[in-house]
Design a protein around this motif. Structure first.
Motif, mmCIF file in Angstrom:
data_model
loop_
_atom_site.group_PDB
_atom_site.id
_atom_site.type_symbol
_atom_site.label_atom_id
_atom_site.label_comp_id
_atom_site.label_asym_id
_atom_site.label_seq_id
_atom_site.Cartn_x
_atom_site.Cartn_y
_atom_site.Cartn_z
ATOM 1 N N TYR B 157 0.851 -1.198 0.000
ATOM 2 C CA TYR B 157 0.000 0.000 0.000
ATOM 3 C C TYR B 157 0.889 1.251 0.000
ATOM 4 O O TYR B 157 0.715 2.184 -0.798
ATOM 5 C CB TYR B 157 -0.916 -0.038 1.229
ATOM 6 N N ALA B 158 1.873 1.293 0.905
ATOM 7 C CA ALA B 158 2.732 2.471 1.018
ATOM 8 C C ALA B 158 3.571 2.668 -0.250
ATOM 9 O O ALA B 158 3.806 3.792 -0.684
ATOM 10 C CB ALA B 158 3.637 2.343 2.245
ATOM 11 N N ARG B 159 4.005 1.545 -0.866
ATOM 12 C CA ARG B 159 4.813 1.657 -2.087
ATOM 13 C C ARG B 159 3.973 2.145 -3.256
ATOM 14 O O ARG B 159 4.380 3.055 -3.990
ATOM 15 C CB ARG B 159 5.429 0.304 -2.437
ATOM 16 N N THR B 160 2.797 1.554 -3.429
ATOM 17 C CA THR B 160 1.991 1.880 -4.612
ATOM 18 C C THR B 160 1.122 3.116 -4.410
ATOM 19 O O THR B 160 0.866 3.856 -5.337
ATOM 20 C CB THR B 160 1.063 0.702 -4.973
ATOM 21 N N GLY B 161 0.678 3.343 -3.182
ATOM 22 C CA GLY B 161 -0.257 4.452 -2.945
ATOM 23 C C GLY B 161 0.435 5.728 -2.495
ATOM 24 O O GLY B 161 -0.005 6.831 -2.807
ATOM 25 N N LEU B 162 1.537 5.590 -1.747
ATOM 26 C CA LEU B 162 2.221 6.781 -1.227
ATOM 27 C C LEU B 162 3.592 6.984 -1.866
ATOM 28 O O LEU B 162 4.269 7.977 -1.582
ATOM 29 C CB LEU B 162 2.390 6.682 0.306
ATOM 30 N N GLY B 163 4.013 6.045 -2.725
ATOM 31 C CA GLY B 163 5.277 6.217 -3.435
ATOM 32 C C GLY B 163 6.519 6.092 -2.568
ATOM 33 O O GLY B 163 7.539 6.726 -2.837
ATOM 34 N N ILE B 164 6.452 5.277 -1.524
ATOM 35 C CA ILE B 164 7.627 5.075 -0.661
ATOM 36 C C ILE B 164 8.258 3.737 -1.046
ATOM 37 O O ILE B 164 7.635 2.689 -0.872
ATOM 38 C CB ILE B 164 7.193 5.053 0.823
ATOM 39 N N SER B 165 9.499 3.756 -1.541
ATOM 40 C CA SER B 165 10.036 2.529 -2.135
ATOM 41 C C SER B 165 10.395 1.468 -1.089
ATOM 42 O O SER B 165 10.247 0.285 -1.337
ATOM 43 C CB SER B 165 11.256 2.844 -3.007
ATOM 44 N N GLN B 166 10.871 1.886 0.088
ATOM 45 C CA GLN B 166 11.208 0.934 1.159
ATOM 46 C C GLN B 166 10.485 1.377 2.425
ATOM 47 O O GLN B 166 11.104 2.011 3.301
ATOM 48 C CB GLN B 166 12.724 0.933 1.418
ATOM 49 N N PRO B 167 9.210 1.087 2.556
ATOM 50 C CA PRO B 167 8.458 1.602 3.713
ATOM 51 C C PRO B 167 9.036 1.092 5.035
ATOM 52 O O PRO B 167 9.465 -0.062 5.129
ATOM 53 C CB PRO B 167 7.042 1.049 3.497
ATOM 54 N N ARG B 168 9.076 1.976 6.023
ATOM 55 C CA ARG B 168 9.485 1.589 7.376
ATOM 56 C C ARG B 168 8.262 1.020 8.079
ATOM 57 O O ARG B 168 7.228 1.684 8.182
ATOM 58 C CB ARG B 168 9.999 2.811 8.136
ATOM 59 N N VAL B 169 8.367 -0.207 8.559
ATOM 60 C CA VAL B 169 7.226 -0.919 9.153
ATOM 61 C C VAL B 169 7.454 -1.136 10.640
ATOM 62 O O VAL B 169 8.551 -1.517 11.050
ATOM 63 C CB VAL B 169 7.038 -2.295 8.465
ATOM 64 N N LYS B 170 6.433 -0.873 11.446
ATOM 65 C CA LYS B 170 6.502 -1.201 12.869
ATOM 66 C C LYS B 170 5.240 -1.942 13.305
ATOM 67 O O LYS B 170 4.185 -1.806 12.687
ATOM 68 C CB LYS B 170 6.656 0.073 13.712
ATOM 69 N N LEU B 171 5.376 -2.709 14.362
ATOM 70 C CA LEU B 171 4.227 -3.407 14.963
ATOM 71 C C LEU B 171 3.732 -2.597 16.154
ATOM 72 O O LEU B 171 4.537 -2.181 17.001
ATOM 73 C CB LEU B 171 4.661 -4.796 15.445
ATOM 74 N N LEU B 172 2.432 -2.383 16.245
ATOM 75 C CA LEU B 172 1.849 -1.651 17.374
ATOM 76 C C LEU B 172 1.939 -2.514 18.633
ATOM 77 O O LEU B 172 1.525 -3.664 18.632
ATOM 78 C CB LEU B 172 0.384 -1.302 17.083
ATOM 79 N N ASN B 173 2.494 -1.946 19.709
ATOM 80 C CA ASN B 173 2.684 -2.718 20.931
ATOM 81 C C ASN B 173 2.573 -1.792 22.137
ATOM 82 O O ASN B 173 2.437 -0.580 21.997
ATOM 83 C CB ASN B 173 4.054 -3.427 20.884
ATOM 84 N N ILE B 174 2.645 -2.380 23.331
ATOM 85 C CA ILE B 174 2.501 -1.583 24.556
ATOM 86 C C ILE B 174 3.868 -1.248 25.150
ATOM 87 O O ILE B 174 3.981 -0.895 26.319
ATOM 88 C CB ILE B 174 1.616 -2.304 25.594
ATOM 89 N N GLY B 175 4.897 -1.343 24.354
ATOM 90 C CA GLY B 175 6.247 -0.988 24.771
ATOM 91 C C GLY B 175 7.147 -1.246 23.590
ATOM 92 O O GLY B 175 6.743 -1.914 22.628
#
Lengths: 337, 337
Positions: B157-175
């Protein structure tokens, strides 16, 4: 010894609380020379606050598993111990939350009828009263009984701390229809719906976008979702106020507008100031342990002290115990039918 | 036929999108007389938009289980069917989200390698780019593989929709420490940390208070927590702006300050306007289905159309398939070692 501003904010905070309530007494636990110097700045605390020396303190980044081994030498451990030994009615700390929870649980033990203690805090709303929300991170996963017990404990917080005689309780969910959410939520809702003998009004599910809209007094959730919701709310409030600051400084004209609106905008600041909603409570233990925001100033500490005193005077621990007895007695009567 | 403003906003929206991008073609599905009247207001859509009549429409409160039985007569069902039959590259709806997900899943089926589709949306940030977050409620509970697949889909989605070639990905967590959170999160993090062959940069965990701070491009979470976070963020933004409105109308002086600051405050409004972040995407199906906010205006619809077109042109579905193949090939190579 905890908190961003250390003993200075804490001692000024208790001085402030002592001014407002002459019957309060304090045991200040930490490095004696430091505390003595701080107390010297507040002569009115003479005879009101005593010092207990602690040679050491828990660091902000210290792991709970390490912290519990240092209960006998640290200010946090010794403050909790004072509650355990009956020398204090409540322990208040602005330090490391994880360490505080672990040490409190080990020293004070979970009260009968509670499987797991929970961390409850106050959230600002559009109405006159804050909202109690729990669990905020003490338990990553929760079962049906945990959620029901959180509802009982959160209601006791709202009754004793906020003076609401029949708190309205909702479960945090991703929809308000009965079929929404996890099995745990659906079963907890079914149990609470039947529990009309409890001093609370269970009113079903609430979604994240309604938290600030004063639709209920207590929101119950597992510690994972609760922590996500609390932190997302904090982050979004800061995001919007950051955008606001950016807008106000974007032109000379908007700067003038800001200057003119400043007294009114101060209201917004007061309303969102965590110091005015300070006092997360670790509920379900044989003794009261209250967590202050790490960033709290003297006003925030004073608020947390007053909240703790209110809960002690109104016997929060006993209220929780009675409600749980009541709940178990009814469950037993039902099963015996 | 969906959305608070119905066909008027949708047709005006596509007219706006068509002006900006002459190569777009539209199949407008719904009540023919109504749509004909709306299209007549936009002569430039002649030859650009065709009508497909649908005798019926899915209501806002209709249950997904009921909706799926009416796929052949409703505008929503027929629009999805146009994607299935290759007569459209993407289906866009401002209607009932649950019904849209259920109908899309049934008609288009989950793509190979995806166990469960996910709903991804855009959140505003302090930076230049929006944040992609998923899942937002399609899956109440998720396992490790689901979370890894969401990371792959969100990055596409980030590559095709926002044009970011290497999207930075994080997992939502409580710490943010490696030991925090559920076992699913810890295992998903371990798998993603190893997956350096994927066109994404996995950067560990993120907490709810950092979502708007442009620390990453894609946030991955289970549908329960994601829905809680998204709605809490929406509710808190509205809460703060409600308090702001209250502050500005509290005195004559603050009203004058507001008048002066208005152009600057308009920036804030634009930044938070959901129309500027419109386009939740139902990812992981054999075809593209995009959900517009129900409250979207013509600008919001146009934005969702442009986003859909971008993702179609950049072959989002194929990108996801390639990344998954890659992931499986590496997992196979590892297990064969």
């Amino acid at each position: 010894m905890g908190g961003d501003e250390g003993p200075a904010a804490i001692v000024t905070g208790i001085a402030r609380a002592a001014r407002a309530d002459k019957s309060l007494r304090f045991l200040v636990v930490g490095d004696e020379p430091v505390l003595r110097a701080e107390l010297a700045k507040h002569p009115k605390l003479d005879g009101v606050a005593a010092i207990q020396h602690a040679p050491d303190a828990i660091a902000g980044g210290e792991k709970p598993s390490q912290a519990i081994r240092r209960a006998r030498t640290t200010s946090m451990g010794l403050a909790i111990n004072a509650v355990k030994e009956g020398r204090a009615d409540a322990a208040l700390s602005a330090g490391n939350t994880g360490a505080l929870m672990a040490m409190a649980k080990l020293a004070l033990r979970t009260m009968p009828g509670i499987d797991r203690p929970a961390l409850a805090a106050l959230l600002p709303t559009l109405g006159d009263k804050d909202l109690v929300m729990l669990d905020l991170g003490a338990n990553t996963e929760c079962d049906v009984q945990n959620l029901v017990q959180f509802a009982v404990m959160g209601s006791a917080y709202a009754r004793t701390g906020l003076g609401i005689s029949q708190p309205r309780v909702k479960l945090l969910n991703i929809g308000t229809e009965e079929l929404k959410g996890t099995d745990e939520l659906k079963e907890a809702a079914a149990l609470l719906r039947e529990a009309s003998f409890l001093p609370l009004k269970f009113e079903g599910f609430i979604e994240g976008d309604q938290l600030a809209r004063s639709q209920c007094d207590v929101v119950v959730t597992d510690g994972f979702s609760g922590n996500i919701a609390l932190k997302t709310a904090e982050g979004t409030a800061r995001f919007v106020t950051d955008l606001l600051r950016r807008a106000f400084t974007s032109s000379l004209r908007s700067k003038a507008g800001f200057a003119l609106s400043k007294p009114a905008l101060h209201m917004l600041k007061v309303h969102l100031d965590p110091n005015n909603h300070n006092g997360a409570v670790f509920l379900g233990l044989n003794g009261l342990v209250v967590k202050s925001h790490g960033g709290a100033n003297a006003k925030g500490i004073a608020n947390a002290v007053q909240l703790s005193a209110l809960m002690v005077r109104n016997n929060i621990t006993q209220r929780i115990a009675e409600d749980l007895d009541n709940f178990r007695a009814h469950a037993f009567a039902e099963s015996a039918k």
